[in-house]
Enzyme design. Structure first.
Site, mmCIF file in Angstrom:
data_model
loop_
_atom_site.group_PDB
_atom_site.id
_atom_site.type_symbol
_atom_site.label_atom_id
_atom_site.label_comp_id
_atom_site.label_asym_id
_atom_site.label_seq_id
_atom_site.Cartn_x
_atom_site.Cartn_y
_atom_site.Cartn_z
ATOM 1 N N SER A 3 -0.292 -0.065 11.197
ATOM 2 C CA SER A 3 -0.067 0.877 12.138
ATOM 3 C C SER A 3 1.343 1.397 12.057
ATOM 4 O O SER A 3 2.377 0.870 11.464
ATOM 5 C CB SER A 3 -0.352 0.387 13.572
ATOM 6 O OG SER A 3 0.573 -0.781 13.834
ATOM 7 N N VAL B 113 -2.057 -1.256 4.514
ATOM 8 C CA VAL B 113 -3.043 -0.640 5.639
ATOM 9 C C VAL B 113 -2.385 -1.016 7.115
ATOM 10 O O VAL B 113 -2.249 -2.423 7.223
ATOM 11 C CB VAL B 113 -4.416 -0.738 5.473
ATOM 12 C CG1 VAL B 113 -4.765 -0.106 4.485
ATOM 13 C CG2 VAL B 113 -4.602 -2.383 5.254
ATOM 14 N N GLY C 273 -0.331 -6.135 7.833
ATOM 15 C CA GLY C 273 0.751 -7.209 8.370
ATOM 16 C C GLY C 273 0.166 -8.105 8.900
ATOM 17 O O GLY C 273 0.723 -9.276 8.780
ATOM 18 N N GLU D 279 7.295 3.195 10.888
ATOM 19 C CA GLU D 279 6.787 1.611 10.673
ATOM 20 C C GLU D 279 7.911 0.793 10.181
ATOM 21 O O GLU D 279 9.032 1.030 10.093
ATOM 22 C CB GLU D 279 5.483 1.493 9.732
ATOM 23 C CG GLU D 279 5.712 2.548 8.535
ATOM 24 C CD GLU D 279 6.206 1.441 7.406
ATOM 25 O OE1 GLU D 279 5.168 0.957 6.739
ATOM 26 O OE2 GLU D 279 7.395 1.815 7.120
ATOM 27 N N HIS E 265 5.075 -19.493 -1.704
ATOM 28 C CA HIS E 265 4.480 -18.652 -0.303
ATOM 29 C C HIS E 265 3.077 -18.224 -0.523
ATOM 30 O O HIS E 265 2.324 -17.956 0.363
ATOM 31 C CB HIS E 265 5.340 -17.323 -0.143
ATOM 32 C CG HIS E 265 6.685 -17.530 -0.059
ATOM 33 N ND1 HIS E 265 7.386 -17.270 -1.331
ATOM 34 C CD2 HIS E 265 7.675 -18.034 0.837
ATOM 35 C CE1 HIS E 265 8.709 -17.539 -1.136
ATOM 36 N NE2 HIS E 265 8.831 -18.158 0.158
ATOM 37 N N ARG F 107 1.312 -20.978 5.802
ATOM 38 C CA ARG F 107 2.136 -20.402 6.832
ATOM 39 C C ARG F 107 0.928 -19.427 7.530
ATOM 40 O O ARG F 107 1.412 -18.574 8.374
ATOM 41 C CB ARG F 107 2.986 -19.475 6.379
ATOM 42 C CG ARG F 107 4.611 -19.980 5.643
ATOM 43 C CD ARG F 107 5.317 -19.153 5.332
ATOM 44 N NE ARG F 107 6.583 -20.110 4.617
ATOM 45 C CZ ARG F 107 7.763 -19.968 5.059
ATOM 46 N NH1 ARG F 107 8.059 -19.675 6.277
ATOM 47 N NH2 ARG F 107 8.762 -20.680 4.340
ATOM 48 N N ASP G 272 0.805 4.511 18.594
ATOM 49 C CA ASP G 272 1.297 4.922 19.647
ATOM 50 C C ASP G 272 2.581 6.206 19.295
ATOM 51 O O ASP G 272 2.717 6.246 18.195
ATOM 52 C CB ASP G 272 2.038 3.770 20.390
ATOM 53 C CG ASP G 272 3.214 3.314 19.500
ATOM 54 O OD1 ASP G 272 4.407 3.540 19.318
ATOM 55 O OD2 ASP G 272 2.670 2.520 18.698
#
Length: 238
Positions: free
Chosen positions: A90, A88, A20, A179, A4, A43, A204
């Site tokens: 959201s 790091v 992410g 998360e 990977h 990828r 949000d």
């Protein structure tokens, strides 16, 4: 090289920031690092190594969810000698004391995933951040005059939950943000004797349905990245 990650040996620094989104990894490299070089792109999961104030640091995307981030975290640690990972990203807020744009330092991470039970012989595993890394992040935020909240996150297996009543339980137990990765990264770090920390920006609010604009997310995201990078420098001196 791994299945990977197609970087050569020695391509990564001992500390890796992991958002992410691989495009956020590219943004961090281009905005905050000097002499950043792309070191992996399988990828389209982009990874870079450069320097921040003279300190070698890498950044790489980890994708969405515990299975994806666990693969990359494990391979970085066992195949590339990475010692510290800082996620790091959201998160969504469920607690009314937490506001959009707040920065959260995740001391621990609850989860509905079974990955840590699998690795911990079907017992509960306390998925926690490294204290020294968390301490350095809190100090870095103070030095920059940025208010942060410190406490528990919830790492969910499903983004679209079929059980919204679970948010009531999270709020009751003081969960600061929801998360999808922290508990997995903390478990991988513990298993392979590395250190990890998660820093999230509230994008949000699940209760109030408030959302940040793209411009607001960018500004607060920058604050989070600055905290993470400065914490690396502080951590070197501890």
């Amino acid at each position: 090289m791994t299945p990977h990650i197609n970087a050569p040996a020695g391509a990564f620094a001992d500390v890796v920031l992991m958002p992410g989104d691989p495009l956020r990894a590219k943004y961090i490299a281009e905005t905050f690092l000097e002499n950043a070089q792309e070191v992996t792109n399988i990828r389209n999961m982009l990874g870079y190594t450069g320097t921040y104030k003279g300190r070698k640091i890498s950044v790489m995307g980890h994708g969405m969810g515990i299975p994806s981030c666990s693969i990359y975290a494990k391979e970085l640690i066992t195949e590339y000698g990475v010692k510290k990972i800082i996620r790091v990203g959201s998160c969504g807020a469920v607690n009314m004391d937490v506001k959009i744009r707040d920065v959260i330092i995740g001391l621990g991470a609850c989860t509905d995933s079974k990955v840590n039970r699998i690795r911990f012989k079907d017992n509960d595993f306390a998925a926690i951040a490294d204290f020294g890394m968390a301490q350095a992040a809190v100090q870095a935020a103070k030095n920059k005059g940025i208010d942060v909240k410190v406490g528990n996150l919830f790492s969910a297996d499903l983004f679209y939950t079929p059980d919204p009543e679970m948010f009531d339980v999270m709020e009751k137990y003081g969960i600061l943000g929801v998360e999808m990765e922290a508990a997995g990264i903390y478990g991988v770090a513990a298993e392979f004797k590395a250190k990890a920390l998660t820093i999230c920006t509230v994008s949000d609010h699940i209760r109030t349905h408030e959302q940040t604009s793209a411009e607001e997310r960018q500004l607060t995201f920058n604050e989070m990245i600055e905290i993470a990078l400065e914490s690396v420098l502080l951590g070197d001196s501890l």
